[in-house]
Design a protein around this motif. Structure first.
Motif, PDB file in Angstrom:
ATOM      1  N   MET A 145      34.199  44.588  36.050  1.00 46.71           N
ATOM      2  CA  MET A 145      34.246  43.646  37.635  1.00 46.71           C
ATOM      3  C   MET A 145      36.270  43.750  37.493  1.00 46.71           C
ATOM      4  O   MET A 145      36.424  43.963  38.713  1.00 46.71           O
ATOM      5  N   ILE A 150      38.238  42.989  40.885  1.00 45.15           N
ATOM      6  CA  ILE A 150      38.143  41.334  40.866  1.00 45.15           C
ATOM      7  C   ILE A 150      39.094  40.151  40.409  1.00 45.15           C
ATOM      8  O   ILE A 150      39.249  41.078  39.476  1.00 45.15           O
ATOM      9  N   ARG A 152      41.066  38.226  38.170  1.00 45.48           N
ATOM     10  CA  ARG A 152      40.454  37.754  36.999  1.00 45.48           C
ATOM     11  C   ARG A 152      40.649  36.718  36.889  1.00 45.48           C
ATOM     12  O   ARG A 152      39.604  35.683  36.038  1.00 45.48           O
ATOM     13  N   VAL A 154      37.830  35.082  38.748  1.00 41.97           N
ATOM     14  CA  VAL A 154      36.918  35.186  39.277  1.00 41.97           C
ATOM     15  C   VAL A 154      35.686  36.034  37.415  1.00 41.97           C
ATOM     16  O   VAL A 154      35.042  35.175  37.495  1.00 41.97           O
ATOM     17  N   ALA A 155      36.186  37.005  36.996  1.00 44.10           N
ATOM     18  CA  ALA A 155      35.846  37.840  36.403  1.00 44.10           C
ATOM     19  C   ALA A 155      35.829  37.583  34.944  1.00 44.10           C
ATOM     20  O   ALA A 155      34.672  37.455  33.764  1.00 44.10           O
TER      21      ALA A 155
END
Length: 229
Positions: A145, A150, A152, A154-155
């Motif tokens: 991700m 993406i 961080r 969220v990941a």
């Protein structure tokens, strides 16, 4: 797991000074005559009778590295200040927790009345294999991700609570004793606590620092059933 002293202004003398202002008032220039036996007796009295406010003067700051699941238990103790490493702003390292050989694995009994017993060789093998597999799988997802752009914040949702993080925690002696009373198992305590072993390992390291900095207060804490005043 790591628990290190960063800074402090703790002393047994600070407890005595705070307590005696109640009856002696302000001393000239803050100076006072130290009488070791009398000071020890006063601290013992304060602990025994649970006059807690003199133990709120002073603080220590610890640097802690531990798995996220340990921090979630530690941060339930709200008589403290915390700053934790943020997975929103930096990529977490692939450092994960695996139980050491000898860590009890099997829970026997029901909630509120249970004990932990050692696991078998086969059970330890299962724990190691499953945790390593889960850690490798989730961290690869995390990295994919991040590589795809993406954010961080969220990941990080893919990461398990067994990943290590770090924090600074600052607390006063009274708050520290409350933490120790609940996060260490001692059969001779007035109220026997049964904490998870991993947070107890951190608490034991914090207690060693406390005992070194405030030996008289720590001895009184021990002598009075490990009850926070």
């Amino acid at each position: 797991m790591t628990v290190q002293l960063v800074d402090h202004n703790l002393s047994d003398e600070a407890v005595v000074r705070a307590a005696r202002v109640s009856t002696l008032g302000r001393s000239s220039g803050g100076a006072r005559t130290t009488e070791e036996a009398r000071d020890k007796g006063l601290i013992g009295f304060l602990m025994r009778e649970r006059h807690g406010s003199p133990f709120e003067h002073g603080s220590l700051t610890l640097y802690v590295e531990a798995p996220i699941f340990v921090f979630r238990e530690w941060q339930r103790h709200r008589i403290a200040s915390y700053n934790e490493e943020s997975a929103r702003y930096r990529e977490l390292r692939p450092d994960f927790y695996l139980p050491a050989v000898g860590r009890n694995l099997v829970q026997v009994g029901k909630a509120g009345s249970y004990r932990f017993e050692p696991g078998t060789t086969e059970q330890f093998a299962i724990v190691d294999a499953e945790l390593v597999n889960a850690y490798e799988t989730t961290y690869r997802s995390y990295e994919r991700m991040l590589s795809a752009g993406i954010a961080r914040e969220v990941a990080r949702a893919a990461l398990p609570v067994g990943i290590y993080t770090s924090m600074y925690v600052t607390m006063n002696p009274r708050g520290l004793m409350n933490f120790l009373s609940l996060r260490t198992h001692r059969e001779d305590a007035a109220f026997v606590s049964n904490p998870q072993r991993e947070i107890e390992m951190c608490a034991e390291k914090a207690e060693a620092i406390f005992a070194d900095l405030m030996p008289v207060t720590h001895a009184a804490f021990e002598a009075n059933g490990r009850v926070a005043p």
